[in-house]
Design an enzyme around this catalytic site. Structure first.
Site, PDB file in Angstrom:
ATOM      1  CD  GLU A  65     -29.680 -15.605  22.371  1.00 24.18           C
ATOM      2  OE1 GLU A  65     -30.481 -14.658  22.488  1.00 24.18           O
ATOM      3  OE2 GLU A  65     -29.617 -16.532  23.211  1.00 24.18           O
ATOM      4  CG  ASP A 123     -25.242 -20.213  22.652  1.00 29.23           C
ATOM      5  OD1 ASP A 123     -26.002 -20.047  21.673  1.00 29.23           O
ATOM      6  OD2 ASP A 123     -24.991 -19.317  23.482  1.00 29.23           O
TER       7      ASP A 123
END
Length: 391
Positions: A145, A80
């Site tokens: 994250e 991500d």
């Protein structure tokens, strides 16, 4: 794209394919599919681990493993990325290579490092034969994250541990180097604690302050008290803890009204001389001391997003130092500086160290990484893998 083991020894095609997926947290946009296809071509058994909870978006994650027995060397990372923002001079998801530099959101943080570890695995397996490794290689890749980090690595670690999956050492591929590849390895992180302090009073007309209870002076005294002295002077492996005020607000648009409450927010980055609980007790004692001088009520809402931790120098950091020095000629500093990372969850199950690309352009427009750094990081990771299983 159909991946082959031969093609995957070069990190650039996989890095570009990952960047081209617009995986802004919590959207995956097929990034994990790309990675799973590449790892499957290298003989990894892949398992998707989606997690959800009522108050956060659903997140997909990937755990991949090659090898059944022996020590498990894990690479942890994320696919991500943060939102694009403004100021780009090229398409942030085109993954263009211009004059030997790869541009794109996630190039440094941290799709580039993910691709480098996959390429390092491909090179190690090519050079070592079909029976390698003498143990297990694994990857723990999250899509959460850069977001709340509640449905990603934290849940993966908890689930894998409950199932008896053992991770012996973990290498986190966060961009650890300030300006040049090879400068720094993170062997620990400070803890992080966020506080919302609300002081209650009684609203009233500013012309008649005796009829109100103004919370602002009391809040100012509390903030002065909590920032009057440093929290500490640092420790052997950590810099001094810091307290940063991030907001003071009364929500009052009027000029003739004394507000009924005042709120401040601050963040504490703390070293190994404290825990989240010890800091909560310290703050409560300081604020109650002010309250004794200025009677009134207050609320303190505290969120501890991670405790401080340190992985003492050992086999993993020794391997990393040797590999970095051999490839770059630099001897990296072992550091605990910076913010938090998912290593704060992994340290509960394995010895962990962080090493990745240069972080100078992360979260910025025109995020970038030299292609030469991708090649160098791949070779560093390959050296670590080879040394780990030889040992």
């Amino acid at each position: 794209m159909e991946w082959t083991a031969a093609a995957l020894v070069d990190p650039l095609p996989l890095a570009r394919a990952l960047i081209q997926r617009q995986s802004v947290t919590p959207t995956d946009d097929g990034a994990l599919d790309v990675l799973q296809a590449a790892l499957t071509a290298l003989g990894f058994r892949c398992r998707r681990m989606p997690f959800s909870r009522p108050d956060t978006p659903d997140v997909d994650n990937l755990y991949a493993r090659r090898g059944k027995n022996g020590p498990n060397l894990c690479f942890a990372g994320h696919t991500d990325v943060v939102p694009v923002g403004h100021g780009w001079t090229r398409d942030p998801f085109a993954a263009e290579v211009i004059d030997g530099v790869l541009y794109g959101r996630g190039a440094a943080d941290m799709k580039g490092a993910v691709a480098c570890f996959v390429a390092a695995c491909a090179r190690y397996l090519r050079d070592s034969g079909a029976d390698a490794p003498a143990g297990a290689l694994s990857l723990m890749i999250t899509g959460d994250e850069e977001g709340p980090a509640l449905n990603g690595t934290k849940r993966m670690v908890e689930t894998l541990a409950s199932e008896g999956e053992r991770v012996d050492h973990c290498l986190v591929g966060e961009p650890s180097c300030p300006d040049h590849l090879g400068e720094m390895i993170k062997v620990g992180r400070r803890g992080s604690l966020n506080v919302t302090l609300t002081v209650h009073g009684r609203q009233g007309h500013s012309a008649y302050p005796q009829r109100a209870d103004n919370p602002i002076p009391r809040l100012m005294d509390m903030l002065a008290a909590i920032t009057a002295e440093p929290l500490d002077t640092g420790s052997e492996h950590f810099q001094p803890s810091t307290l940063a005020l991030t907001s003071v607000d009364v929500g009052n648009p009027a000029t003739n009204v004394i507000p009924g409450r005042a709120t401040a927010r601050f963040n504490i980055r703390f070293n190994d001389q404290h825990t989240g609980l010890s800091l909560i007790r310290h703050m409560k004692a300081v604020f109650e001391g002010v309250q004794a001088e200025r009677p009134g009520s207050f609320d303190m809402d505290v969120t501890v997003s991670g405790e401080s931790f340190l992985t003492p120098p050992g086999p993993l950091s020794d391997l990393l130092v040797a590999a970095v020095e051999a490839e770059t000629g630099r001897r990296p500093e072992l550091s605990t500086s910076g913010g938090t990372s998912d290593a704060r969850f992994i340290k509960d199950i394995a010895a962990v160290a962080e090493f990745g690309l240069v972080g100078r352009t992360i979260h910025q427009a025109d995020e970038q990484v030299p292609v030469a750094d991708l090649e160098a990081l791949t070779e560093i990771y390959r050296r670590v893998i080879a040394g780990y299983f030889q040992g």
